[in-house]
Write a protein that holds these residues in place. Structure first.
Motif, PDB file in Angstrom:
ATOM      1  N   GLN A  48      75.004  48.379  40.860  1.00  0.00           N
ATOM      2  CA  GLN A  48      74.785  48.325  42.304  1.00  0.00           C
ATOM      3  C   GLN A  48      75.276  49.616  42.930  1.00  0.00           C
ATOM      4  O   GLN A  48      76.400  50.053  42.678  1.00  0.00           O
ATOM      5  N   LEU A  49      74.431  50.219  43.764  1.00  0.00           N
ATOM      6  CA  LEU A  49      74.807  51.428  44.485  1.00  0.00           C
ATOM      7  C   LEU A  49      75.723  51.024  45.639  1.00  0.00           C
ATOM      8  O   LEU A  49      75.331  50.238  46.496  1.00  0.00           O
ATOM      9  N   LEU A  50      76.940  51.552  45.644  1.00  0.00           N
ATOM     10  CA  LEU A  50      77.921  51.196  46.666  1.00  0.00           C
ATOM     11  C   LEU A  50      77.962  52.189  47.820  1.00  0.00           C
ATOM     12  O   LEU A  50      78.022  51.797  48.981  1.00  0.00           O
ATOM     13  N   SER A  51      77.966  53.498  47.476  1.00  0.00           N
ATOM     14  CA  SER A  51      78.133  54.504  48.527  1.00  0.00           C
ATOM     15  C   SER A  51      77.510  55.828  48.114  1.00  0.00           C
ATOM     16  O   SER A  51      77.126  56.022  46.962  1.00  0.00           O
ATOM     17  N   ARG A  52      77.438  56.727  49.095  1.00  0.00           N
ATOM     18  CA  ARG A  52      76.891  58.063  48.865  1.00  0.00           C
ATOM     19  C   ARG A  52      77.815  59.091  49.492  1.00  0.00           C
ATOM     20  O   ARG A  52      78.534  58.800  50.447  1.00  0.00           O
ATOM     21  N   HIS A  53      77.777  60.299  48.947  1.00  0.00           N
ATOM     22  CA  HIS A  53      78.508  61.429  49.505  1.00  0.00           C
ATOM     23  C   HIS A  53      77.640  62.669  49.316  1.00  0.00           C
ATOM     24  O   HIS A  53      77.309  63.035  48.193  1.00  0.00           O
ATOM     25  N   TRP A  54      77.243  63.279  50.417  1.00  0.00           N
ATOM     26  CA  TRP A  54      76.372  64.455  50.390  1.00  0.00           C
ATOM     27  C   TRP A  54      77.121  65.676  50.889  1.00  0.00           C
ATOM     28  O   TRP A  54      77.945  65.580  51.798  1.00  0.00           O
ATOM     29  N   GLN A  55      76.771  66.824  50.329  1.00  0.00           N
ATOM     30  CA  GLN A  55      77.138  68.127  50.876  1.00  0.00           C
ATOM     31  C   GLN A  55      75.838  68.839  51.205  1.00  0.00           C
ATOM     32  O   GLN A  55      74.970  68.976  50.340  1.00  0.00           O
ATOM     33  N   ILE A  56      75.715  69.260  52.451  1.00  0.00           N
ATOM     34  CA  ILE A  56      74.558  70.036  52.886  1.00  0.00           C
ATOM     35  C   ILE A  56      75.094  71.423  53.216  1.00  0.00           C
ATOM     36  O   ILE A  56      75.951  71.569  54.093  1.00  0.00           O
ATOM     37  N   ILE A  57      74.612  72.420  52.495  1.00  0.00           N
ATOM     38  CA  ILE A  57      75.157  73.774  52.604  1.00  0.00           C
ATOM     39  C   ILE A  57      74.034  74.706  53.037  1.00  0.00           C
ATOM     40  O   ILE A  57      73.042  74.860  52.320  1.00  0.00           O
ATOM     41  N   LYS A  62      77.759  77.459  55.519  1.00  0.00           N
ATOM     42  CA  LYS A  62      78.308  76.360  56.322  1.00  0.00           C
ATOM     43  C   LYS A  62      78.052  75.035  55.605  1.00  0.00           C
ATOM     44  O   LYS A  62      76.935  74.743  55.199  1.00  0.00           O
ATOM     45  N   VAL A  63      79.119  74.231  55.461  1.00  0.00           N
ATOM     46  CA  VAL A  63      79.033  72.966  54.732  1.00  0.00           C
ATOM     47  C   VAL A  63      79.140  71.799  55.711  1.00  0.00           C
ATOM     48  O   VAL A  63      80.028  71.764  56.557  1.00  0.00           O
ATOM     49  N   ASN A  64      78.228  70.854  55.562  1.00  0.00           N
ATOM     50  CA  ASN A  64      78.272  69.611  56.324  1.00  0.00           C
ATOM     51  C   ASN A  64      78.367  68.474  55.311  1.00  0.00           C
ATOM     52  O   ASN A  64      77.534  68.376  54.415  1.00  0.00           O
ATOM     53  N   GLU A  65      79.396  67.642  55.427  1.00  0.00           N
ATOM     54  CA  GLU A  65      79.585  66.538  54.490  1.00  0.00           C
ATOM     55  C   GLU A  65      79.237  65.224  55.168  1.00  0.00           C
ATOM     56  O   GLU A  65      79.605  64.989  56.315  1.00  0.00           O
ATOM     57  N   ILE A  66      78.515  64.396  54.430  1.00  0.00           N
ATOM     58  CA  ILE A  66      78.108  63.084  54.937  1.00  0.00           C
ATOM     59  C   ILE A  66      78.446  62.052  53.872  1.00  0.00           C
ATOM     60  O   ILE A  66      78.083  62.211  52.707  1.00  0.00           O
ATOM     61  N   ALA A  67      79.149  61.005  54.277  1.00  0.00           N
ATOM     62  CA  ALA A  67      79.495  59.930  53.345  1.00  0.00           C
ATOM     63  C   ALA A  67      79.268  58.602  54.045  1.00  0.00           C
ATOM     64  O   ALA A  67      79.374  58.504  55.264  1.00  0.00           O
ATOM     65  N   GLY A  68      78.947  57.597  53.256  1.00  0.00           N
ATOM     66  CA  GLY A  68      78.749  56.289  53.857  1.00  0.00           C
ATOM     67  C   GLY A  68      78.436  55.229  52.829  1.00  0.00           C
ATOM     68  O   GLY A  68      78.277  55.503  51.638  1.00  0.00           O
ATOM     69  N   VAL A  69      78.333  54.023  53.320  1.00  0.00           N
ATOM     70  CA  VAL A  69      78.035  52.869  52.480  1.00  0.00           C
ATOM     71  C   VAL A  69      76.543  52.856  52.165  1.00  0.00           C
ATOM     72  O   VAL A  69      75.710  53.018  53.060  1.00  0.00           O
ATOM     73  N   GLY A  70      76.212  52.686  50.887  1.00  0.00           N
ATOM     74  CA  GLY A  70      74.824  52.531  50.471  1.00  0.00           C
ATOM     75  C   GLY A  70      73.929  53.693  50.850  1.00  0.00           C
ATOM     76  O   GLY A  70      74.385  54.800  51.127  1.00  0.00           O
ATOM     77  N   VAL A  71      72.625  53.405  50.850  1.00  0.00           N
ATOM     78  CA  VAL A  71      71.600  54.367  51.269  1.00  0.00           C
ATOM     79  C   VAL A  71      70.592  53.625  52.135  1.00  0.00           C
ATOM     80  O   VAL A  71      70.274  52.467  51.868  1.00  0.00           O
ATOM     81  N   ILE A  72      70.123  54.252  53.168  1.00  0.00           N
ATOM     82  CA  ILE A  72      69.161  53.692  54.132  1.00  0.00           C
ATOM     83  C   ILE A  72      69.471  52.238  54.496  1.00  0.00           C
ATOM     84  O   ILE A  72      68.590  51.399  54.592  1.00  0.00           O
ATOM     85  N   GLY A  73      70.750  51.955  54.684  1.00  0.00           N
ATOM     86  CA  GLY A  73      71.159  50.616  55.091  1.00  0.00           C
ATOM     87  C   GLY A  73      71.186  49.581  53.983  1.00  0.00           C
ATOM     88  O   GLY A  73      71.335  48.391  54.247  1.00  0.00           O
ATOM     89  N   GLU A  74      71.042  50.007  52.745  1.00  0.00           N
ATOM     90  CA  GLU A  74      71.016  49.079  51.613  1.00  0.00           C
ATOM     91  C   GLU A  74      72.068  49.457  50.576  1.00  0.00           C
ATOM     92  O   GLU A  74      72.455  50.617  50.463  1.00  0.00           O
ATOM     93  N   GLN A  75      72.493  48.461  49.815  1.00  0.00           N
ATOM     94  CA  GLN A  75      73.306  48.658  48.616  1.00  0.00           C
ATOM     95  C   GLN A  75      72.542  48.004  47.465  1.00  0.00           C
ATOM     96  O   GLN A  75      72.871  46.909  47.021  1.00  0.00           O
ATOM     97  N   PRO A  76      71.500  48.689  46.987  1.00  0.00           N
ATOM     98  CA  PRO A  76      70.581  48.047  46.041  1.00  0.00           C
ATOM     99  C   PRO A  76      71.221  47.719  44.695  1.00  0.00           C
ATOM    100  O   PRO A  76      72.059  48.461  44.186  1.00  0.00           O
ATOM    101  N   VAL A  77      70.792  46.601  44.140  1.00  0.00           N
ATOM    102  CA  VAL A  77      71.140  46.208  42.776  1.00  0.00           C
ATOM    103  C   VAL A  77      69.963  46.644  41.904  1.00  0.00           C
ATOM    104  O   VAL A  77      68.807  46.324  42.203  1.00  0.00           O
ATOM    105  N   ILE A  78      70.272  47.394  40.839  1.00  0.00           N
ATOM    106  CA  ILE A  78      69.228  47.943  39.975  1.00  0.00           C
ATOM    107  C   ILE A  78      69.468  47.439  38.551  1.00  0.00           C
ATOM    108  O   ILE A  78      70.466  47.791  37.920  1.00  0.00           O
TER     109      ILE A  78
END
Length: 133
Positions: A48-57, A62-78
């Motif tokens: 199950q995907l729990l969370s994501r952490h992105w670096q946009i450079i 310049k670095v912008n970090e984004i973190a959060g629960v799941g992706v697109i509002g979901e925590q998919p079970v695969i």
């Protein structure tokens, strides 16, 4: 268009970034991309995907970090052998950059949390003459 693929801990992540000309406004320093992500579970376990952490450079560093629960509002079970796909987007104030990151997954059989790397990928617009990365 170039696809970027990386496999970590038996999970394959493929990303296809696409520059969106219609939503970009270069004279206002706004460059927009969408990216299609495909996550394939190559393990024998259900995850199950729990969370994501992105670096946009951006190409200026310049670095912008984004973190959060799941992706697109979901925590998919695969399940083993299955694929989960989603599309998201980002923007930069400059015509080029890169994105990279990681997902945190739960192995539902072992109840262990593990990381899966997202392959670094280029965000290139037609407004940059050379690729800076």
């Amino acid at each position: 268009m170039i696809e970027y693929t990386l496999t970590t801990n038996f999970v394959e992540v493929t990303v296809l970034p696409i520059y969106i000309e219609e939503q970009s406004i270069p004279y206002e320093n706004c460059y927009v991309w969408m990216y299609n992500v495909k996550i394939k579970n190559k393990s024998q376990s259900t995850i199950q995907l729990l969370s994501r952490h992105w670096q946009i450079i951006d190409y200026k560093g310049k670095v912008n970090e984004i973190a959060g629960v799941g992706v697109i509002g979901e925590q998919p079970v695969i399940k083993s052998g299955e694929v989960f796909k989603y599309t998201s987007g980002t923007y930069l104030n400059v015509p080029s950059g890169i994105m990279q990151g990681k997902y945190e997954f739960l192995n539902e059989e072992s109840i262990k949390v593990f990381e899966v790397m997202i392959p670094p990928f280029s965000l290139d617009s037609p407004y940059i003459k050379t690729r800076p990365h």
